[in-house]
Design an enzyme around this catalytic site. Structure first.
Site, short mmCIF file in Angstrom:
data_model
loop_
_atom_site.label_atom_id
_atom_site.label_comp_id
_atom_site.label_asym_id
_atom_site.label_seq_id
_atom_site.Cartn_x
_atom_site.Cartn_y
_atom_site.Cartn_z
CG ASN A 217 48.39 -31.70 -23.90
OD1 ASN A 217 49.10 -32.39 -24.63
ND2 ASN A 217 48.18 -30.41 -24.12
CD GLU A 219 43.87 -28.98 -25.74
OE1 GLU A 219 43.28 -28.65 -26.80
OE2 GLU A 219 44.80 -28.31 -25.23
CB CYS A 228 47.93 -31.67 -17.32
SG CYS A 228 47.39 -29.97 -17.15
CD GLU A 230 52.48 -31.84 -16.53
OE1 GLU A 230 51.41 -31.99 -17.19
OE2 GLU A 230 53.12 -30.79 -16.54
CB CYS A 260 49.44 -26.30 -14.59
SG CYS A 260 48.57 -27.79 -14.09
CB CYS A 263 50.62 -30.92 -13.13
SG CYS A 263 49.31 -31.47 -14.24
N1 THU Z 1 49.10 -28.57 -20.15
C1 THU Z 1 49.67 -29.73 -19.73
O1 THU Z 1 49.46 -30.79 -20.32
N2 THU Z 1 50.51 -29.69 -18.65
C2 THU Z 1 50.81 -28.56 -17.96
O2 THU Z 1 51.41 -28.62 -16.92
C3 THU Z 1 50.39 -27.25 -18.49
C4 THU Z 1 49.26 -27.30 -19.47
C5 THU Z 1 48.18 -28.62 -21.31
C6 THU Z 1 46.72 -28.56 -20.95
C7 THU Z 1 46.11 -28.01 -22.22
O3 THU Z 1 45.83 -29.09 -23.10
C8 THU Z 1 47.20 -27.19 -22.84
O4 THU Z 1 48.41 -27.52 -22.16
C9 THU Z 1 46.97 -25.69 -22.71
O5 THU Z 1 46.69 -25.34 -21.39
#
Ligand code: THU
Length: 308
Positions: A217, A219, A228, A230, A260, A263
């Site tokens: 991920n 940010e 994300c 994925e 999520c 994804c």
């Molecule tokens: N996140 C992911 O990378 N994948 C997911 O399926 C769920 C959430 C990350 C996004 C963000 O950087 C952190 O988790 C908190 O939401």
């Protein structure tokens, strides 16, 4: 009928012959060898398996049991099944596929305790103690005591106790290490200055079992611009020349990471309903599900074909 109950303990067994000798010396009777095939089905509560024994009898077994590295109580219902193939087909069609556990079981009986010397395909040798409670038993203190006595007689040390069921152990073994190792590496590289929540994803593409595509991920100070893990991994797979997703691992240091909603839709664009998705903690796979379980009734390109 109320569910039956037992007290169970499972342990690795490096020396089944010695265990057999110790059980006989303790007064157990050898009841012979059984060949069992257990087909598991993913269910929202408890566990569900269809057990076929010696290719002649079949039972559907629905049960609840905690995963704990100690003697634990299991409550279960068993229903005779006259036509196992049809039931397996029907349950797979409605619940999705689950692991299949094959084993040779040497059965010994001591009072109301079943002693299983199990040789499980792909997993190795185990000993199980199962004290079966009478229907009218109140608390299960007597069963716990018997399991403890037998455990002492068979010399089962703490470090041999296994907390999980064979089906879970098998799912873990079946998950190839490179995918899991890749997800772990990617998780460590996540860019997460805001949430501090690291997620790693690893994908294998159809037709190339050897390569693992990683994503973390990423940010952003403008929060909605966050990507994300994925999504990052999907980009890596496409950029490397991949077209379809064969297998997915997602890892985070949380009880159970699941992709999520967005994804799930991204994965569904390039994967099929049966594509396995390994939900991992830093130590490895905690649960394996299919994409269809994560995203039932998925919207995809085919859904537009019969439209205007
Ligand atoms: N996140 C992911 O990378 N994948 C997911 O399926 C769920 C959430 C990350 C996004 C963000 O950087 C952190 O988790 C908190 O939401």
């Amino acid at each position: 009928m109320p569910p039956a109950r037992n007290v169970e303990l499972k342990a690795h067994d490096p020396d089944p012959e010695a265990t057999h000798r110790a059980a006989i010396a303790f007064g157990a009777a050898d009841a012979g060898t059984l060949t069992q095939r257990d087909t598991y089905f993913p269910v929202p509560r408890g566990r569900l398996k269809l057990r076929e024994q010696d290719g002649t009898t079949a039972q559907l077994i629905a049960y609840h049991r905690a995963d704990a590295a100690t003697a634990r109580t299991s409550s279960y219902d068993r229903i005779d099944v006259p036509d196992p193939d049809t039931l397996i087909g029907a349950l797979r069609a409605t619940h999705g596929p689950g692991p299949v556990v094959r084993k040779e079981r040497r059965l010994l009986l001591w009072e109301n305790v079943r002693i299983h010397l199990d040789d499980v395909a792909g997993l190795g040798r185990f000993v199980e103690l199962e004290a079966v409670a009478a229907d009218d038993a109140g608390d299960l203190d007597a069963e716990h005591r018997k399991v403890a006595d037998l455990r002492a007689a068979l010399g089962i040390a703490d470090d041999r106790i296994v907390a999980e069921g064979y089906a879970q152990l098998l799912t873990r073994v079946a998950a190839p290490d490179d995918l899991i190792d890749g997800a772990r590496v990617a998780m460590g590289r996540a860019y997460v200055p805001y949430s501090h929540f690291r997620v790693g994803a690893a994908l294998r593409s159809v037709g190339d079992a050897a390569t693992v595509h990683l994503g973390a991920n990423v940010e952003n100070a403008a929060y909605p611009q966050t990507q994300c893990a994925e999504a990052s991994a999907i980009g890596a797979l496409i950029a490397a020349g991949g077209t379809r997703i064969a297998e997915v691992a997602v890892m985070a240091d949380t009880p159970l990471i699941t992709p999520c909603g967005g994804c799930r839709q991204r994965l569904a664009e390039l994967a099929g309903p049966d594509t396995p998705v390994h939900l991992c903690g830093p130590e490895g796979v905690r649960q394996t599900v299919t994409l269809a379980q994560l995203l039932p009734y998925a919207f995809d390109a085919a859904a537009m074909e019969s439209g205007a």
